[in-house]
Design a protein around this motif. Structure first.
Motif, mmCIF file in Angstrom:
data_model
loop_
_atom_site.group_PDB
_atom_site.id
_atom_site.type_symbol
_atom_site.label_atom_id
_atom_site.label_comp_id
_atom_site.label_asym_id
_atom_site.label_seq_id
_atom_site.Cartn_x
_atom_site.Cartn_y
_atom_site.Cartn_z
ATOM 1 N N ALA A 1 0.833 -1.203 0.000
ATOM 2 C CA ALA A 1 0.000 0.000 0.000
ATOM 3 C C ALA A 1 0.867 1.252 0.000
ATOM 4 C CB ALA A 1 -0.920 -0.009 1.222
ATOM 5 N N ALA A 2 1.982 1.224 0.721
ATOM 6 C CA ALA A 2 2.877 2.372 0.776
ATOM 7 C C ALA A 2 3.516 2.652 -0.584
ATOM 8 C CB ALA A 2 3.958 2.152 1.823
ATOM 9 N N VAL A 3 3.793 1.609 -1.354
ATOM 10 C CA VAL A 3 4.349 1.796 -2.695
ATOM 11 C C VAL A 3 3.368 2.580 -3.555
ATOM 12 C CG1 VAL A 3 4.961 0.571 -4.822
ATOM 13 C CG2 VAL A 3 5.872 -0.200 -2.638
ATOM 14 N N ILE A 4 2.101 2.209 -3.500
ATOM 15 C CA ILE A 4 1.082 2.911 -4.282
ATOM 16 C C ILE A 4 1.001 4.374 -3.864
ATOM 17 C CG2 ILE A 4 -1.383 3.042 -4.791
ATOM 18 C CD1 ILE A 4 -1.445 -0.027 -4.399
ATOM 19 N N VAL A 5 0.919 4.616 -2.571
ATOM 20 C CA VAL A 5 0.797 5.989 -2.066
ATOM 21 C C VAL A 5 2.035 6.811 -2.420
ATOM 22 C CG1 VAL A 5 0.647 7.380 0.035
ATOM 23 C CG2 VAL A 5 -0.784 5.350 -0.229
ATOM 24 N N PHE A 6 3.204 6.231 -2.262
ATOM 25 C CA PHE A 6 4.447 6.953 -2.549
ATOM 26 C C PHE A 6 4.486 7.431 -3.994
ATOM 27 C CE2 PHE A 6 8.818 6.892 -4.145
ATOM 28 C CZ PHE A 6 9.416 7.820 -3.306
ATOM 29 N N PHE A 7 4.223 6.524 -4.927
ATOM 30 C CA PHE A 7 4.327 6.909 -6.331
ATOM 31 C C PHE A 7 3.168 7.784 -6.793
ATOM 32 C CE2 PHE A 7 7.311 3.282 -6.516
ATOM 33 C CZ PHE A 7 8.413 3.992 -6.984
ATOM 34 N N GLN A 8 2.026 7.684 -6.137
ATOM 35 C CA GLN A 8 0.926 8.585 -6.484
ATOM 36 C C GLN A 8 1.217 10.007 -6.002
ATOM 37 O OE1 GLN A 8 -1.802 7.906 -8.383
ATOM 38 N NE2 GLN A 8 -0.862 5.906 -8.699
ATOM 39 N N ARG A 9 1.896 10.127 -4.881
ATOM 40 C CA ARG A 9 2.182 11.455 -4.326
ATOM 41 C C ARG A 9 3.287 12.197 -5.070
ATOM 42 N NH1 ARG A 9 1.913 10.772 2.233
ATOM 43 N NH2 ARG A 9 -0.357 10.523 2.342
ATOM 44 N N ASN A 10 4.372 11.492 -5.429
ATOM 45 C CA ASN A 10 5.501 12.227 -6.001
ATOM 46 C C ASN A 10 5.697 12.005 -7.494
ATOM 47 O OD1 ASN A 10 6.952 9.834 -6.344
ATOM 48 N ND2 ASN A 10 7.939 10.036 -4.368
ATOM 49 N N GLY A 11 5.133 10.966 -8.089
ATOM 50 C CA GLY A 11 5.198 10.756 -9.526
ATOM 51 C C GLY A 11 6.592 10.526 -10.080
ATOM 52 N N LEU A 12 7.483 9.926 -9.307
ATOM 53 C CA LEU A 12 8.838 9.655 -9.797
ATOM 54 C C LEU A 12 8.857 8.616 -10.913
ATOM 55 C CD1 LEU A 12 10.871 9.593 -6.463
ATOM 56 C CD2 LEU A 12 10.870 11.357 -8.218
ATOM 57 N N ASP A 13 7.908 7.711 -10.901
ATOM 58 C CA ASP A 13 7.840 6.652 -11.907
ATOM 59 C C ASP A 13 6.454 6.683 -12.528
ATOM 60 O OD1 ASP A 13 8.186 4.421 -13.462
ATOM 61 O OD2 ASP A 13 8.778 3.102 -11.814
ATOM 62 N N LYS A 14 6.384 6.699 -13.832
ATOM 63 C CA LYS A 14 5.091 6.791 -14.531
ATOM 64 C C LYS A 14 4.605 5.436 -15.040
ATOM 65 C CE LYS A 14 4.945 11.263 -14.179
ATOM 66 N NZ LYS A 14 4.129 11.869 -13.173
ATOM 67 N N ARG A 15 5.373 4.360 -14.812
ATOM 68 C CA ARG A 15 4.972 3.038 -15.311
ATOM 69 C C ARG A 15 3.830 2.492 -14.452
ATOM 70 N NH1 ARG A 15 10.770 0.384 -15.176
ATOM 71 N NH2 ARG A 15 10.709 1.603 -13.265
ATOM 72 N N VAL A 16 2.712 2.228 -15.089
ATOM 73 C CA VAL A 16 1.506 1.794 -14.378
ATOM 74 C C VAL A 16 1.715 0.426 -13.741
ATOM 75 C CG1 VAL A 16 -0.941 1.261 -14.636
ATOM 76 C CG2 VAL A 16 0.046 3.178 -15.872
ATOM 77 N N TRP A 17 2.401 -0.474 -14.426
ATOM 78 C CA TRP A 17 2.606 -1.810 -13.869
ATOM 79 C C TRP A 17 3.379 -1.729 -12.551
ATOM 80 C CZ3 TRP A 17 0.881 -6.576 -14.056
ATOM 81 C CH2 TRP A 17 1.606 -7.571 -13.421
ATOM 82 N N ASN A 18 4.452 -0.969 -12.538
ATOM 83 C CA ASN A 18 5.308 -0.894 -11.347
ATOM 84 C C ASN A 18 4.675 -0.126 -10.202
ATOM 85 O OD1 ASN A 18 7.141 -2.197 -12.927
ATOM 86 N ND2 ASN A 18 8.589 -0.511 -13.052
ATOM 87 N N THR A 19 3.873 0.871 -10.517
ATOM 88 C CA THR A 19 3.382 1.765 -9.469
ATOM 89 C C THR A 19 1.952 1.492 -9.025
ATOM 90 O OG1 THR A 19 2.668 3.380 -11.106
ATOM 91 C CG2 THR A 19 4.901 3.608 -10.244
ATOM 92 N N LEU A 20 1.207 0.692 -9.787
ATOM 93 C CA LEU A 20 -0.185 0.455 -9.412
ATOM 94 C C LEU A 20 -0.603 -1.008 -9.541
ATOM 95 C CD1 LEU A 20 -2.794 1.831 -8.458
ATOM 96 C CD2 LEU A 20 -3.414 2.084 -10.859
ATOM 97 N N VAL A 21 -0.411 -1.595 -10.712
ATOM 98 C CA VAL A 21 -0.945 -2.939 -10.961
ATOM 99 C C VAL A 21 -0.249 -3.986 -10.089
ATOM 100 C CG1 VAL A 21 -1.297 -4.726 -12.698
ATOM 101 C CG2 VAL A 21 -1.624 -2.328 -13.306
ATOM 102 N N ALA A 22 1.080 -4.018 -10.106
ATOM 103 C CA ALA A 22 1.808 -5.017 -9.315
ATOM 104 C C ALA A 22 1.560 -4.867 -7.810
ATOM 105 C CB ALA A 22 3.304 -4.955 -9.636
ATOM 106 N N PRO A 23 1.582 -3.649 -7.264
ATOM 107 C CA PRO A 23 1.276 -3.533 -5.830
ATOM 108 C C PRO A 23 -0.160 -3.926 -5.486
ATOM 109 C CG PRO A 23 2.460 -1.586 -6.563
ATOM 110 C CD PRO A 23 2.129 -2.377 -7.787
ATOM 111 N N VAL A 24 -1.114 -3.636 -6.356
ATOM 112 C CA VAL A 24 -2.505 -4.035 -6.091
ATOM 113 C C VAL A 24 -2.632 -5.553 -6.126
ATOM 114 C CG1 VAL A 24 -4.850 -4.000 -7.030
ATOM 115 C CG2 VAL A 24 -3.575 -1.873 -6.798
ATOM 116 N N LEU A 25 -1.984 -6.197 -7.104
ATOM 117 C CA LEU A 25 -2.005 -7.670 -7.148
ATOM 118 C C LEU A 25 -1.332 -8.254 -5.911
ATOM 119 C CD1 LEU A 25 -1.165 -8.344 -10.902
ATOM 120 C CD2 LEU A 25 -3.377 -8.637 -9.759
ATOM 121 N N SER A 26 -0.254 -7.625 -5.477
ATOM 122 C CA SER A 26 0.430 -8.063 -4.263
ATOM 123 C C SER A 26 -0.475 -7.932 -3.041
ATOM 124 C CB SER A 26 1.699 -7.249 -4.069
ATOM 125 O OG SER A 26 2.296 -7.530 -2.834
#
Length: 92
Positions: free
Chosen positions: A46-71
């Motif tokens: 959950a922290a991975v999702i929040v971190f990348f949503q807040r600062n936008g350092l990585d724009k890859r959807v798989w790495n920042t949203l899909v994989a953490p949600v599946l996890s």
């Protein structure tokens, strides 16, 4: 100091209740530790999702949203199975 106090309380509790240290105390503490580790992993996902949503350092959807949600889904299901079967293990 707190570790020793917790250990003393745990040992005294098992001695006073007559619980077998190997079959009861070890299995309960192992199960609680496993639940804690899975819970921390769930929160990290959950922290991975929040971190990348807040600062936008990585724009890859798989790495920042899909994989953490599946996890989180997998870890949530594992947590559910651990908690549901926690009490069932002592009945056997």
């Amino acid at each position: 100091m707190c570790r020793r106090g917790c250990a003393v309380v745990g040992v005294l509790g098992s001695v006073l209740s007559g619980a077998d240290p190997l079959t009861v105390v070890f299995s309960w503490t192992s199960a609680l530790a496993t639940i804690g580790i899975v819970g921390c992993s769930f929160l990290v996902s959950a922290a991975v999702i929040v971190f990348f949503q807040r600062n936008g350092l990585d724009k890859r959807v798989w790495n920042t949203l899909v994989a953490p949600v599946l996890s989180m889904a997998g870890l949530g299901y594992a947590m559910y199975l651990l908690v549901v079967n926690f009490a069932g293990a002592e009945r056997e």
